[in-house]
Design a protein around this motif. Structure first.
Motif, PDB file in Angstrom:
ATOM      1  N   UNK A  91      12.199   6.293   5.691  1.00 51.13           N
ATOM      2  CA  UNK A  91      13.439   6.891   5.210  1.00 51.13           C
ATOM      3  C   UNK A  91      13.794   6.358   3.827  1.00 51.13           C
ATOM      4  N   UNK A  92      13.650   5.050   3.615  1.00 55.28           N
ATOM      5  CA  UNK A  92      13.893   4.490   2.289  1.00 55.28           C
ATOM      6  C   UNK A  92      12.906   5.064   1.280  1.00 55.28           C
ATOM      7  N   UNK A 143       0.828  -1.199   0.000  1.00 57.71           N
ATOM      8  CA  UNK A 143       0.000   0.000   0.000  1.00 57.71           C
ATOM      9  C   UNK A 143       0.862   1.248   0.000  1.00 57.71           C
ATOM     10  N   UNK A 144       0.210   2.403  -0.125  1.00 56.57           N
ATOM     11  CA  UNK A 144       0.911   3.684  -0.204  1.00 56.57           C
ATOM     12  C   UNK A 144       1.888   3.847   0.953  1.00 56.57           C
ATOM     13  N   UNK A 145       3.122   4.231   0.621  1.00 60.55           N
ATOM     14  CA  UNK A 145       4.160   4.439   1.611  1.00 60.55           C
ATOM     15  C   UNK A 145       5.016   3.218   1.872  1.00 60.55           C
ATOM     16  N   UNK A 195      12.088   8.159  -3.589  1.00 54.71           N
ATOM     17  CA  UNK A 195      11.404   9.233  -4.313  1.00 54.71           C
ATOM     18  C   UNK A 195      12.417  10.271  -4.808  1.00 54.71           C
ATOM     19  N   UNK A 196      13.411  10.569  -3.981  1.00 57.87           N
ATOM     20  CA  UNK A 196      14.435  11.549  -4.366  1.00 57.87           C
ATOM     21  C   UNK A 196      15.301  11.040  -5.512  1.00 57.87           C
ATOM     22  N   UNK A 252      22.573   5.965  -0.928  1.00 59.93           N
ATOM     23  CA  UNK A 252      22.039   6.078   0.429  1.00 59.93           C
ATOM     24  C   UNK A 252      20.812   5.181   0.607  1.00 59.93           C
ATOM     25  N   UNK A 253      19.936   5.164  -0.410  1.00 56.42           N
ATOM     26  CA  UNK A 253      18.718   4.363  -0.322  1.00 56.42           C
ATOM     27  C   UNK A 253      19.051   2.877  -0.248  1.00 56.42           C
ATOM     28  N   UNK A 254      19.909   2.396  -1.149  1.00 58.33           N
ATOM     29  CA  UNK A 254      20.251   0.974  -1.162  1.00 58.33           C
ATOM     30  C   UNK A 254      21.015   0.576   0.098  1.00 58.33           C
TER      31      UNK A 254
END
Length: 272
Positions: A119-120, A59-61, A125-126, A145-147
């Motif tokens: 945070x991920x 779901x969203x998020x 999204x960024x 940073x995400x991975x």
């Protein structure tokens, strides 16, 4: 005007990472597998997908994490569909980053398929937004940073092996034949005879080993080969003929059901 839209592109600074941003309502992914990881941020709505014998909902998020070569499908879980942003990093990209973080050797593994990680989600999204803006440095930095965060918080040691061990010899032989005879595969009866087993036994054992029956496995293999040929500059009509599709429309239909966009839209995201 269609309520569905999808954009596929290669990361501007990381050749081993592709990006998909899409909103789907009626689109249904065929059961398929990627050679890459799949990291998907659901931005709105709900996606349902078949995975390891279960029907999961993201779901969203939430963030969906699929390991390489895992067979899955995908479709809307609510009437309004779902909107998401996806990263497809290669095994080499993720493994190299995991090694930099001090992880033990081997292919990193995500045991949980749907996770809550704000945070991920923010970083994913960024990654997309900076890539869309052409900011290669920012997109590359946020990607790492995400991975890295996903690996630290969600990765685990991979399972040692499947309980039943390696696929039976006949199944492995059938798979090799499909790879060798991609444009002109044998019929199921002929394939079973070539590997010395019955067709129904082959169907059951092949699906148990690879997650798909032989015909669906072949289609997935053809589409993945088509992607490589498109990346190499080949034309869709030529690719369709070379890989055994009836015509370009046949290639386009299966390509969209697996990749999420038709070959033309896929090519728009390739570097020139």
């Amino acid at each position: 005007m269609s309520r569905e839209v999808a954009h596929y592109r290669r990361h501007p600074a990381e050749p081993g990472v592709d990006l998909l941003s899409a909103r789907y309502v009626t689109h249904r992914y065929a059961r398929h597998a990627h050679a890459t990881y799949t990291v998907a941020l659901i931005e709105s709505g709900v996606e349902e997908f078949e995975h390891a014998g279960s029907l999961l909902r993201a779901a969203a998020g939430q963030v969906a994490l699929l390991n390489p070569e895992v067979v899955h499908g995908g479709h809307a879980g609510v009437p309004e569909g779902w909107r998401y942003r996806v990263l497809y990093p290669t095994v080499d990209v993720v493994a190299e980053l995991a090694a930099e973080l001090g992880a033990p050797g081997g292919t990193p593994y995500f045991p949980h398929t749907v996770v809550d990680d704000p945070e991920a989600a923010r970083l994913l999204r960024a990654v997309h937004r900076s890539a869309e803006a052409g900011d290669a440095l920012a997109s590359s930095s946020t990607l790492h940073h995400a991975l890295a965060g996903l690996l630290r918080r969600h990765a685990a040691r991979p399972p040692r092996s499947m309980p039943d061990g390696a696929p039976p010899r006949a199944v492995r032989a059938a798979r090799e034949i499909l790879h060798e005879r991609l444009p002109d595969p044998p019929s199921l009866d002929d394939l079973a005879a070539m590997v010395g087993t019955g067709r129904f036994a082959l169907l059951r054992a092949f699906r148990a080993a690879y997650g798909l029956p032989p015909h669906a496995y072949l289609t997935n293999l053809r589409v993945q080969r088509a992607r490589s040929l498109l990346d190499a500059g080949r034309r869709p009509a030529e690719i369709a003929a070379d890989l055994g599709f009836t015509d370009q429309a046949h290639l386009t239909r299966h390509f969209k059901r697996i990749v999420g966009v038709p070959p033309g839209a896929y090519l728009l995201g390739r570097p020139t």
